[in-house]
Design a protein around this motif. Sequence first.
Motif, PDB file in Angstrom:
ATOM      1  N   GLN A  78      -7.381  -5.058 -39.971  1.00 28.54           N
ATOM      2  CA  GLN A  78      -8.122  -4.781 -38.742  1.00 28.54           C
ATOM      3  C   GLN A  78      -8.217  -3.280 -38.481  1.00 28.54           C
ATOM      4  O   GLN A  78      -9.299  -2.754 -38.192  1.00 28.54           O
ATOM      5  CB  GLN A  78      -7.431  -5.465 -37.559  1.00 28.54           C
ATOM      6  CG  GLN A  78      -8.083  -5.137 -36.208  1.00 28.54           C
ATOM      7  CD  GLN A  78      -7.276  -5.711 -35.045  1.00 28.54           C
ATOM      8  OE1 GLN A  78      -6.431  -6.569 -35.236  1.00 28.54           O
ATOM      9  NE2 GLN A  78      -7.533  -5.228 -33.852  1.00 28.54           N
ATOM     10  N   HIS A  79      -7.084  -2.586 -38.603  1.00 29.22           N
ATOM     11  CA  HIS A  79      -7.089  -1.148 -38.336  1.00 29.22           C
ATOM     12  C   HIS A  79      -7.834  -0.384 -39.423  1.00 29.22           C
ATOM     13  O   HIS A  79      -8.449   0.643 -39.145  1.00 29.22           O
ATOM     14  CB  HIS A  79      -5.658  -0.632 -38.196  1.00 29.22           C
ATOM     15  CG  HIS A  79      -5.039  -0.983 -36.866  1.00 29.22           C
ATOM     16  ND1 HIS A  79      -5.175  -0.183 -35.747  1.00 29.22           N
ATOM     17  CD2 HIS A  79      -4.314  -2.057 -36.467  1.00 29.22           C
ATOM     18  CE1 HIS A  79      -4.547  -0.730 -34.721  1.00 29.22           C
ATOM     19  NE2 HIS A  79      -4.007  -1.878 -35.138  1.00 29.22           N
ATOM     20  N   ARG A  80      -7.794  -0.888 -40.653  1.00 26.67           N
ATOM     21  CA  ARG A  80      -8.560  -0.253 -41.718  1.00 26.67           C
ATOM     22  C   ARG A  80     -10.050  -0.362 -41.425  1.00 26.67           C
ATOM     23  O   ARG A  80     -10.818   0.590 -41.600  1.00 26.67           O
ATOM     24  CB  ARG A  80      -8.223  -0.909 -43.053  1.00 26.67           C
ATOM     25  CG  ARG A  80      -8.765  -0.160 -44.263  1.00 26.67           C
ATOM     26  CD  ARG A  80      -8.353  -0.838 -45.567  1.00 26.67           C
ATOM     27  NE  ARG A  80      -6.913  -0.794 -45.760  1.00 26.67           N
ATOM     28  CZ  ARG A  80      -6.127  -1.860 -45.776  1.00 26.67           C
ATOM     29  NH1 ARG A  80      -6.653  -3.075 -45.604  1.00 26.67           N
ATOM     30  NH2 ARG A  80      -4.835  -1.753 -45.968  1.00 26.67           N
ATOM     31  N   HIS A  81     -10.455  -1.540 -40.936  1.00 26.57           N
ATOM     32  CA  HIS A  81     -11.866  -1.742 -40.575  1.00 26.57           C
ATOM     33  C   HIS A  81     -12.251  -0.826 -39.413  1.00 26.57           C
ATOM     34  O   HIS A  81     -13.329  -0.215 -39.421  1.00 26.57           O
ATOM     35  CB  HIS A  81     -12.100  -3.203 -40.200  1.00 26.57           C
ATOM     36  CG  HIS A  81     -13.476  -3.484 -39.670  1.00 26.57           C
ATOM     37  ND1 HIS A  81     -14.604  -3.432 -40.462  1.00 26.57           N
ATOM     38  CD2 HIS A  81     -13.906  -3.800 -38.403  1.00 26.57           C
ATOM     39  CE1 HIS A  81     -15.664  -3.713 -39.721  1.00 26.57           C
ATOM     40  NE2 HIS A  81     -15.276  -3.939 -38.483  1.00 26.57           N
ATOM     41  N   GLU A  82     -11.381  -0.718 -38.407  1.00 20.97           N
ATOM     42  CA  GLU A  82     -11.665   0.150 -37.267  1.00 20.97           C
ATOM     43  C   GLU A  82     -11.792   1.603 -37.703  1.00 20.97           C
ATOM     44  O   GLU A  82     -12.642   2.351 -37.201  1.00 20.97           O
ATOM     45  CB  GLU A  82     -10.565   0.007 -36.216  1.00 20.97           C
ATOM     46  CG  GLU A  82     -10.554  -1.363 -35.527  1.00 20.97           C
ATOM     47  CD  GLU A  82      -9.347  -1.547 -34.633  1.00 20.97           C
ATOM     48  OE1 GLU A  82      -8.446  -0.668 -34.658  1.00 20.97           O
ATOM     49  OE2 GLU A  82      -9.293  -2.563 -33.907  1.00 20.97           O
ATOM     50  N   LEU A  83     -10.933   2.018 -38.660  1.00 19.51           N
ATOM     51  CA  LEU A  83     -11.002   3.388 -39.152  1.00 19.51           C
ATOM     52  C   LEU A  83     -12.299   3.628 -39.910  1.00 19.51           C
ATOM     53  O   LEU A  83     -12.938   4.681 -39.763  1.00 19.51           O
ATOM     54  CB  LEU A  83      -9.802   3.671 -40.066  1.00 19.51           C
ATOM     55  CG  LEU A  83      -9.720   5.077 -40.668  1.00 19.51           C
ATOM     56  CD1 LEU A  83      -9.651   6.130 -39.571  1.00 19.51           C
ATOM     57  CD2 LEU A  83      -8.512   5.193 -41.581  1.00 19.51           C
ATOM     58  N   GLU A  84     -12.726   2.643 -40.700  1.00 23.17           N
ATOM     59  CA  GLU A  84     -13.992   2.785 -41.425  1.00 23.17           C
ATOM     60  C   GLU A  84     -15.160   2.893 -40.455  1.00 23.17           C
ATOM     61  O   GLU A  84     -16.083   3.683 -40.665  1.00 23.17           O
ATOM     62  CB  GLU A  84     -14.186   1.589 -42.359  1.00 23.17           C
ATOM     63  CG  GLU A  84     -13.226   1.566 -43.546  1.00 23.17           C
ATOM     64  CD  GLU A  84     -13.333   0.285 -44.348  1.00 23.17           C
ATOM     65  OE1 GLU A  84     -14.058  -0.634 -43.896  1.00 23.17           O
ATOM     66  OE2 GLU A  84     -12.695   0.199 -45.418  1.00 23.17           O
ATOM     67  N   CYS A  85     -15.101   2.117 -39.384  1.00 24.39           N
ATOM     68  CA  CYS A  85     -16.157   2.195 -38.361  1.00 24.39           C
ATOM     69  C   CYS A  85     -16.169   3.569 -37.700  1.00 24.39           C
ATOM     70  O   CYS A  85     -17.232   4.137 -37.435  1.00 24.39           O
ATOM     71  CB  CYS A  85     -15.966   1.102 -37.319  1.00 24.39           C
ATOM     72  SG  CYS A  85     -16.276  -0.581 -37.929  1.00 24.39           S
ATOM     73  N   ALA A  86     -14.963   4.089 -37.423  1.00 21.53           N
ATOM     74  CA  ALA A  86     -14.874   5.410 -36.805  1.00 21.53           C
ATOM     75  C   ALA A  86     -15.418   6.485 -37.735  1.00 21.53           C
ATOM     76  O   ALA A  86     -16.098   7.422 -37.303  1.00 21.53           O
ATOM     77  CB  ALA A  86     -13.423   5.722 -36.433  1.00 21.53           C
TER      78      ALA A  86
END
Length: 330
Positions: A78-86
């Motif tokens: 989840q946090h990896r996905h959020e970082l990619e979005c950022a």
Amino acid sequence: MLSAIGLNAVQETAYQELVAHGAADADTLASRFALPVRDVLLALQGLEQQGLVSRCGSRPGDWVCAPPAVALGPLLSQHRHELECAELAAAKLAAEYRPEADTPVVHDLLEVVTGASAVSQRFSQLQLGAEREVCFLILPEPLAVAAEENSAETLAMSRGVNYRVVIGREMLSGQHLQPAELADSLGRGMEVRVADEVPTKLVIADGSLGMLPLDARPAEPAALVVRSSGLLVSLAALFESVWRHALPLSLSGGDKAVMAQQPGPDSVDLQILSLLLAGLTDVSVAKELDLGARTVQRRIKRLMDVSGATSRLHLGWYASEYGWLTRRGS
């Protein structure tokens, strides 16, 4: 370390404790951590919401942890996905950013930062954004951040960013830089060299972003941030020049910083230089001195490395400028 996936200090400690020692109730954990029971209970409830712990069915009041490999995987994803979005959002904003139509292009390459807080923030951002290397020229007086306050350096080095640092010889006295601090930096893998003279304070990250101080009132420090440009190329060349002529520091057996002595030319080197300056070829020099041609070339290469010369013409100038040739016969 689990703060990266959203856990606070109490939650991380509680989860690690349950992983290591098995089931426990909030009172027991609070006693171990010397914390109020209420704080521990709130931490456990937060962990429960994230699926990291659950209440023990067979022993009411006890808490057990979910297997880390199972429980932490979804949070990491989840946090990896959020970082990619950022990152995508940052790239989009960077692409959309354009200076005002009536603003000169140079404003996009140079930025004047004023005030201790702003200078300190930009100084940290420059290091935290580095991916490969940070290069420093350091003078005794800090502009806005003292050496011991540079936490960004520790974080960057922990990610594998290489640091090359040149300090002035006067900083070895201990008044400006404590030996223990220097030994600690060397022990963490920082490359440090000592120059007789450092022309200015300077920091460059990845060869694409630089920062140097501007003259300002002591109460209002200011710095110039330089992005990829001809000016930054010149500043990088200045650093490399100072770096080449500086002497490396290393750790002795007693974990003390010691300065290496740069080997200068010996008598044979000086004879080779004299004959080259007289116009002889490598082969002729080798015959004259009864040496192998490869030996002559190897010695010339070493002298170029020592002097930082980029050509034989440059080497000849350096030998004359720094008095190498006057040593012959002395």
